[in-house]
Design an enzyme around this catalytic site. Structure first.
Site, PDB file in Angstrom:
ATOM      1  N   ASN A  89       0.945  -1.454  -0.463  1.00 47.46           N
ATOM      2  CA  ASN A  89      -0.348   0.474  -0.010  1.00 47.46           C
ATOM      3  C   ASN A  89       0.822   0.986   0.177  1.00 47.46           C
ATOM      4  OD1 ASN A  89      -2.515   1.644  -0.085  1.00 47.46           O
ATOM      5  ND2 ASN A  89      -2.734   2.004   2.323  1.00 47.46           N
TER       6      ASN A  89
ATOM      7  N   ASP B  61       8.322  -8.917   3.201  1.00 51.21           N
ATOM      8  CA  ASP B  61       6.764  -8.948   3.993  1.00 51.21           C
ATOM      9  C   ASP B  61       6.948  -9.739   5.126  1.00 51.21           C
ATOM     10  OD1 ASP B  61       4.493 -10.591   5.150  1.00 51.21           O
ATOM     11  OD2 ASP B  61       3.528  -9.791   2.897  1.00 51.21           O
TER      12      ASP B  61
ATOM     13  N   SER C  24      -5.404   1.987  17.323  1.00 52.70           N
ATOM     14  CA  SER C  24      -5.899   3.108  16.901  1.00 52.70           C
ATOM     15  C   SER C  24      -7.524   3.029  17.331  1.00 52.70           C
ATOM     16  CB  SER C  24      -6.459   2.842  15.229  1.00 52.70           C
ATOM     17  OG  SER C  24      -7.887   3.156  14.892  1.00 52.70           O
TER      18      SER C  24
ATOM     19  N   TYR D  22     -11.216  -4.922  11.116  1.00 55.02           N
ATOM     20  CA  TYR D  22      -9.703  -4.044  11.329  1.00 55.02           C
ATOM     21  C   TYR D  22      -9.219  -3.615  12.865  1.00 55.02           C
ATOM     22  CZ  TYR D  22      -6.679   0.018  11.323  1.00 55.02           C
ATOM     23  OH  TYR D  22      -6.518   0.723  11.509  1.00 55.02           O
TER      24      TYR D  22
ATOM     25  N   LYS E 221      -6.547  -5.101  15.669  1.00 53.14           N
ATOM     26  CA  LYS E 221      -5.274  -3.834  17.029  1.00 53.14           C
ATOM     27  C   LYS E 221      -5.458  -4.401  18.081  1.00 53.14           C
ATOM     28  CE  LYS E 221      -4.438  -1.521  13.810  1.00 53.14           C
ATOM     29  NZ  LYS E 221      -2.149  -1.509  13.001  1.00 53.14           N
TER      30      LYS E 221
ATOM     31  N   ASN F 277      -6.640  11.033  14.206  1.00 49.75           N
ATOM     32  CA  ASN F 277      -7.460  10.831  12.897  1.00 49.75           C
ATOM     33  C   ASN F 277      -5.938  11.623  11.464  1.00 49.75           C
ATOM     34  OD1 ASN F 277     -10.532  10.458  14.233  1.00 49.75           O
ATOM     35  ND2 ASN F 277     -11.042  10.982  11.724  1.00 49.75           N
TER      36      ASN F 277
ATOM     37  N   ASN G 290     -11.538   6.716   1.014  1.00 50.56           N
ATOM     38  CA  ASN G 290     -12.300   5.871   2.445  1.00 50.56           C
ATOM     39  C   ASN G 290     -12.674   7.149   3.337  1.00 50.56           C
ATOM     40  OD1 ASN G 290     -12.293   3.512   1.158  1.00 50.56           O
ATOM     41  ND2 ASN G 290     -10.835   2.728   2.566  1.00 50.56           N
ATOM     42  N   ASN G 291     -11.228   8.139   3.615  1.00 48.44           N
ATOM     43  CA  ASN G 291     -11.611   8.952   4.575  1.00 48.44           C
ATOM     44  C   ASN G 291     -12.000  10.516   4.089  1.00 48.44           C
ATOM     45  OD1 ASN G 291      -8.602   7.116   5.360  1.00 48.44           O
ATOM     46  ND2 ASN G 291     -10.879   7.376   7.104  1.00 48.44           N
TER      47      ASN G 291
HETATM   48  P1  NAD Z   1      -0.349   2.918   5.250  1.00 52.86           P
HETATM   49  O1  NAD Z   1      -1.238   1.599   3.984  1.00 52.86           O
HETATM   50  O2  NAD Z   1      -0.023   3.943   4.015  1.00 52.86           O
HETATM   51  O3  NAD Z   1       0.728   2.291   5.754  1.00 52.86           O
HETATM   52  C1  NAD Z   1       1.003   1.215   6.067  1.00 52.86           C
HETATM   53  C2  NAD Z   1       1.700   0.120   5.603  1.00 52.86           C
HETATM   54  O4  NAD Z   1       2.481  -1.392   5.677  1.00 52.86           O
HETATM   55  C3  NAD Z   1       2.118  -0.075   4.104  1.00 52.86           C
HETATM   56  O5  NAD Z   1       3.356   0.972   3.411  1.00 52.86           O
HETATM   57  C4  NAD Z   1       1.770  -1.423   3.279  1.00 52.86           C
HETATM   58  O6  NAD Z   1       2.622  -1.632   2.436  1.00 52.86           O
HETATM   59  C5  NAD Z   1       2.568  -1.894   4.314  1.00 52.86           C
HETATM   60  N1  NAD Z   1       2.327  -3.333   4.534  1.00 52.86           N
HETATM   61  C6  NAD Z   1       1.318  -4.086   4.905  1.00 52.86           C
HETATM   62  N2  NAD Z   1       1.061  -4.955   4.699  1.00 52.86           N
HETATM   63  C7  NAD Z   1       2.858  -5.234   5.143  1.00 52.86           C
HETATM   64  C8  NAD Z   1       3.624  -6.659   5.645  1.00 52.86           C
HETATM   65  N3  NAD Z   1       2.532  -7.660   5.661  1.00 52.86           N
HETATM   66  N4  NAD Z   1       4.597  -6.405   4.995  1.00 52.86           N
HETATM   67  C9  NAD Z   1       5.097  -5.548   5.352  1.00 52.86           C
HETATM   68  N5  NAD Z   1       4.943  -4.490   5.017  1.00 52.86           N
HETATM   69  C10 NAD Z   1       3.065  -4.399   5.250  1.00 52.86           C
HETATM   70  O7  NAD Z   1      -1.268   2.775   6.048  1.00 52.86           O
HETATM   71  P2  NAD Z   1      -0.841   4.455   7.414  1.00 52.86           P
HETATM   72  O8  NAD Z   1      -1.911   5.576   7.771  1.00 52.86           O
HETATM   73  O9  NAD Z   1       0.578   5.129   6.974  1.00 52.86           O
HETATM   74  O10 NAD Z   1      -1.180   3.123   9.380  1.00 52.86           O
HETATM   75  C11 NAD Z   1       0.156   2.673   9.562  1.00 52.86           C
HETATM   76  C12 NAD Z   1      -0.478   1.760  10.301  1.00 52.86           C
HETATM   77  O11 NAD Z   1      -1.706   2.951  11.579  1.00 52.86           O
HETATM   78  C13 NAD Z   1      -1.486   1.064  10.542  1.00 52.86           C
HETATM   79  O12 NAD Z   1      -1.111   0.326  11.767  1.00 52.86           O
HETATM   80  C14 NAD Z   1      -2.410   1.351  10.722  1.00 52.86           C
HETATM   81  O13 NAD Z   1      -3.562   0.649  11.015  1.00 52.86           O
HETATM   82  C15 NAD Z   1      -2.414   2.333  12.214  1.00 52.86           C
HETATM   83  N6  NAD Z   1      -3.011   3.452  11.982  1.00 52.86           N
HETATM   84  C16 NAD Z   1      -3.397   4.561  10.746  1.00 52.86           C
HETATM   85  C17 NAD Z   1      -4.538   5.230  10.977  1.00 52.86           C
HETATM   86  C18 NAD Z   1      -4.846   6.228   9.917  1.00 52.86           C
HETATM   87  O14 NAD Z   1      -5.950   6.793   9.564  1.00 52.86           O
HETATM   88  N7  NAD Z   1      -3.751   6.339   9.195  1.00 52.86           N
HETATM   89  C19 NAD Z   1      -5.361   5.586  12.460  1.00 52.86           C
HETATM   90  C20 NAD Z   1      -4.975   4.746  13.197  1.00 52.86           C
HETATM   91  C21 NAD Z   1      -4.189   3.898  13.137  1.00 52.86           C
HETATM   92  C1  UD1 Z   2     -11.600   5.863  10.118  1.00 55.85           C
HETATM   93  C2  UD1 Z   2     -12.054   4.684  10.328  1.00 55.85           C
HETATM   94  C3  UD1 Z   2     -11.219   4.463  11.673  1.00 55.85           C
HETATM   95  C4  UD1 Z   2      -9.636   4.727  11.744  1.00 55.85           C
HETATM   96  C5  UD1 Z   2      -9.792   6.240  11.097  1.00 55.85           C
HETATM   97  C6  UD1 Z   2      -8.191   6.207  11.114  1.00 55.85           C
HETATM   98  C7  UD1 Z   2     -13.741   3.626   9.360  1.00 55.85           C
HETATM   99  C8  UD1 Z   2     -15.382   2.814   9.527  1.00 55.85           C
HETATM  100  N1  UD1 Z   2     -13.464   4.140  10.600  1.00 55.85           N
HETATM  101  O1  UD1 Z   2     -12.223   6.810  10.749  1.00 55.85           O
HETATM  102  O2  UD1 Z   2     -10.744   2.884  12.264  1.00 55.85           O
HETATM  103  O3  UD1 Z   2      -9.457   4.407  13.051  1.00 55.85           O
HETATM  104  O4  UD1 Z   2     -10.306   6.173  10.040  1.00 55.85           O
HETATM  105  O5  UD1 Z   2      -8.551   8.047  10.401  1.00 55.85           O
HETATM  106  O6  UD1 Z   2     -13.793   3.513   8.341  1.00 55.85           O
HETATM  107  N2  UD1 Z   2     -16.866  10.812   5.994  1.00 55.85           N
HETATM  108  C9  UD1 Z   2     -17.954  11.706   5.692  1.00 55.85           C
HETATM  109  N3  UD1 Z   2     -17.608  11.736   4.413  1.00 55.85           N
HETATM  110  C10 UD1 Z   2     -16.395  10.693   3.429  1.00 55.85           C
HETATM  111  C11 UD1 Z   2     -15.727  10.526   4.515  1.00 55.85           C
HETATM  112  C12 UD1 Z   2     -16.087  10.945   5.348  1.00 55.85           C
HETATM  113  O7  UD1 Z   2     -19.055  12.348   5.465  1.00 55.85           O
HETATM  114  O8  UD1 Z   2     -16.573  10.815   2.510  1.00 55.85           O
HETATM  115  C13 UD1 Z   2     -17.139  11.360   7.686  1.00 55.85           C
HETATM  116  C14 UD1 Z   2     -17.163  10.226   8.662  1.00 55.85           C
HETATM  117  O9  UD1 Z   2     -18.444  10.150   8.837  1.00 55.85           O
HETATM  118  C15 UD1 Z   2     -16.892  11.099   9.654  1.00 55.85           C
HETATM  119  C16 UD1 Z   2     -15.968  12.031   9.444  1.00 55.85           C
HETATM  120  O10 UD1 Z   2     -16.385  12.354   7.755  1.00 55.85           O
HETATM  121  O11 UD1 Z   2     -18.038  11.505  10.301  1.00 55.85           O
HETATM  122  C17 UD1 Z   2     -14.774  11.145   9.508  1.00 55.85           C
HETATM  123  O12 UD1 Z   2     -14.334   9.794   8.409  1.00 55.85           O
HETATM  124  P1  UD1 Z   2     -13.124   9.210   8.740  1.00 55.85           P
HETATM  125  O13 UD1 Z   2     -11.795   9.979   8.027  1.00 55.85           O
HETATM  126  O14 UD1 Z   2     -13.369   8.261   7.594  1.00 55.85           O
HETATM  127  O15 UD1 Z   2     -12.358   8.584   9.891  1.00 55.85           O
HETATM  128  P2  UD1 Z   2     -13.146   7.707  10.876  1.00 55.85           P
HETATM  129  O16 UD1 Z   2     -14.597   7.537  10.624  1.00 55.85           O
HETATM  130  O17 UD1 Z   2     -13.161   8.335  12.027  1.00 55.85           O
END
Ligand code: NAD
Ligand code: UD1
Length: 349
Positions: free
Chosen positions: A47, A70, A136, A160, A164, A190, A209-210
Site C-alpha cells: 500500500n 513481507d 487505533s 480491522y 488492533k 485521525n 475512504n477517509n
Molecule cells: P499505510 O497503508 O499508508 O502504511 C502501512 C504500510 O504497511 C504500507 O506501506 C504497506 O505496504 C505496509 N504493509 C502492510 N502489510 C505488510 C506486510 N505484511 N509486510 C510488510 N509491509 C506491509 O497506513 P498508515 O496510514 O501509514 O498507517 C500505519 C499504521 O497506523 C497501520 O497499522 C494503521 O492501522 C495504523 N493507524 C492508521 C490510522 C490512519 O488513519 N491512517 C489510524 C489509526 C491507526
Molecule cells: C476511520 C476508520 C477508523 C480509523 C480512522 C483513522 C471507518 C468507519 N473508521 O475513522 O477505524 O481509525 O479512520 O483515520 O472507516 N466522512 C464524510 N464523507 C467522506 C468520508 C468521511 O462525511 O467521504 C465523515 C465520516 O462520517 C466521519 C468523518 O468524516 O464523521 C471522518 O471520517 P474518516 O476520515 O473516514 O474517519 P473515521 O470514520 O473517524
C-alpha cells in the site's frame, strides 16, 4: 577506539520501521532522522511506493536503508536483524481499511496478526525488546463519554479494529512472559495533513475512504463533490465530529515514545492516546480546507455511513504526562500542508 565508539553510537540508534514507506511511517522516518536516529525500513509496498524514499532523502539529506519484505516472511525479517544492529522497532505495517476488513476479514486477521507474531519472534530471537505499536482509536468503538480516556472500555465493531486489539493483547502477553520488554501501544485518532515541504503526504490507492484525502481530491478536481455522511448527528452542526491530528505531530509523538522506552522501564505496556483533544465536525473541516485551498468545495448530504459514530476525540493528558508530548500544529496547518502536497502532487507519488 573512536571509530568503535562512533559505530556503537550509531548502531544504538537504529530503529526498524515496519510499514515505513506508508503514510504515517514515512513521516515518522523524517522525524526520526531529524532527531538523530537511523531508521531502517521494512515494507512489502502493498500500500505504498518506493518513490517516497527519494522524497525522504530530499527532505532530510539521508536515503534510509530499505528492505522490500513481507513481515510474515520470518526468514527474510531475520536477515534484516542479522545484518543491522537494531535496538528498537516501530511497527506500522498492516492493512487499515475498515470497510475492506468487513468484506475480507481473513485477509486482515492473516496479514495484521501474522505480521505482528513474526516480528515479535524475530525480535525475541535477537533480544530486541523495545517496540512501539500503531494501534487505533477505533478500538474504543462508540465510547460512552468524550474525551476518551485510555481507561475507557474497548468495543471493536469491525475486524480491522479487532486486529488492533488482538495485537495489543499479544504484546501484553509477551511482556508478562518476559518483563524486559518495553512496549508502547499508541492509539491514534485521525491522522491528516502532510509534510510542510509538500513533498510527502497521503496517497490513497483508489477512491479515498477517509474525509481529508477525499476533500483534497475534490479540491484538485479528481472528484466533483464530497459526500457528507449524515447531518443529523447530535453535534454542533449535525455532522460527525473527530479528533484530527497533523501527521507530523503524530510522527513526533513516536520520537517522544521512542525516547521514553529507550530511557525508562515501563512497569507495564503503556496504552497512550495520540490526538489533539479537540473535536471538529465534517463541515468545519470542509470550510477550513476551502480557506487553505482558496477553492469552493462542493458537497452533498447523503445518508449516514454504516458503523460511523457521532463524536470521537481524545483525552490527551496521559500522552503529556508520560511522553512529555503534545501537538503543536492547528487545523489551518493540517489543511495548508495537505493542500500543498495535493496541489503539487495531484496524482500522488
Ligand atoms: P499505510 O497503508 O499508508 O502504511 C502501512 C504500510 O504497511 C504500507 O506501506 C504497506 O505496504 C505496509 N504493509 C502492510 N502489510 C505488510 C506486510 N505484511 N509486510 C510488510 N509491509 C506491509 O497506513 P498508515 O496510514 O501509514 O498507517 C500505519 C499504521 O497506523 C497501520 O497499522 C494503521 O492501522 C495504523 N493507524 C492508521 C490510522 C490512519 O488513519 N491512517 C489510524 C489509526 C491507526
Ligand atoms: C476511520 C476508520 C477508523 C480509523 C480512522 C483513522 C471507518 C468507519 N473508521 O475513522 O477505524 O481509525 O479512520 O483515520 O472507516 N466522512 C464524510 N464523507 C467522506 C468520508 C468521511 O462525511 O467521504 C465523515 C465520516 O462520517 C466521519 C468523518 O468524516 O464523521 C471522518 O471520517 P474518516 O476520515 O473516514 O474517519 P473515521 O470514520 O473517524
Amino acid at each position: 577506539m573512536n571509530l568503535e565508539r562512533r559505530t556503537k553510537k550509531s548502531s544504538k540508534r537504529s530503529v526498524l520501521v515496519t510499514g515505513g514507506t506508508g503514510y504515517i511511517g514515512s513521516h515518522t522516518v523524517v522525524a526520526l532522522i531529524a532527531a538523530g536516529y537511523n531508521p531502517i525500513i521494512a515494507d512489502n509496498l502493498s500500500n505504498s511506493k518506493a518513490s517516497v524514499l527519494k522524497r525522504i532523502e530530499k527532505i532530510t539529506g539521508k536515503l534510509p536503508l530499505f528492505y522490500k519484505i513481507d513481515l510474515r516472511n520470518t526468514t527474510a525479517l531475520n536477515k534484516i536483524f542479522q545484518k543491522n544492529s537494531i535496538t528498537s522497532v516501530i511497527h506500522f505495517a498492516g492493512f487499515k481499511a475498515v470497510g475492506e476488513s468487513v468484506a475480507e476479514p481473513l485477509k486482515y486477521y492473516e496479514n495484521n496478526i501474522q505480521s505482528a507474531i513474526s516480528l515479535c519472534k524475530v525480535m525475541d530471537r535477537h533480544k530486541v525488546k523495545k517496540i512501539i505499536f500503531s494501534s487505533s482509536a477505533s478500538v474504543y468503538g462508540e465510547a460512552s463519554a468524550n474525551p476518551i480516556k485510555e481507561s475507557s472500555a474497548t468495543a471493536t465493531t469491525n475486524p480491522y479494529a479487532h486486529t488492533k486489539l488482538i495485537i495489543e493483547e499479544i504484546l501484553k502477553s509477551v511482556y508478562v512472559a518476559d518483563p524486559e520488554w518495553r512496549i508502547a501501544l499508541l492509539r491514534y485518532f485521525n491522522p491528516v495533513g502532510a509534510h510542510e515541504s509538500g513533498l510527502m503526504g497521503e496517497d490513497p490507492q483508489g477512491i479515498p475512504n477517509n474525509l481529508m484525502p477525499y476533500i483534497s481530491q475534490v479540491a484538485v478536481g479528481r472528484h466533483k463533490k464530497v459526500n457528507i455522511f449524515g447531518n443529523d448527528y447530535p453535534t454542533v452542526d449535525g455532522t460527525g465530529v473527530r479528533d484530527y491530528i497533523h501527521v507530523m505531530d503524530l510522527a513526533e509523538g513516536h520520537v517522544a515514545a521512542l525516547k521514553k522506552i529507550d530511557t525508562t522501564i515501563f512497569s507495564v505496556p503503556r496504552v497512550i492516546n495520540l490526538g489533539t483533544g479537540k473535536g471538529r465536525s465534517v463541515m468545519e473541516i470542509l470550510r477550513a480546507f476551502e480557506k487553505a485551498s482558496g477553492k469552493v468545495i462542493s458537497y452533498r448530504i447523503t445518508k449516514r455511513r454504516p458503523g460511523d459514530i457521532a463524536v470521537c476525540y481524545a483525552d490527551t493528558k496521559l500522552a503529556k504526562k508520560i511522553l512529555g508530548w503534545k501537538t503543536k500544529r492547528n487545523l489551518a496547518d493540517m489543511c495548508n500542508d495537505a493542500w500543498r502536497w495535493q496541489s503539487q502532487n495531484p496524482k500522488g507519488y
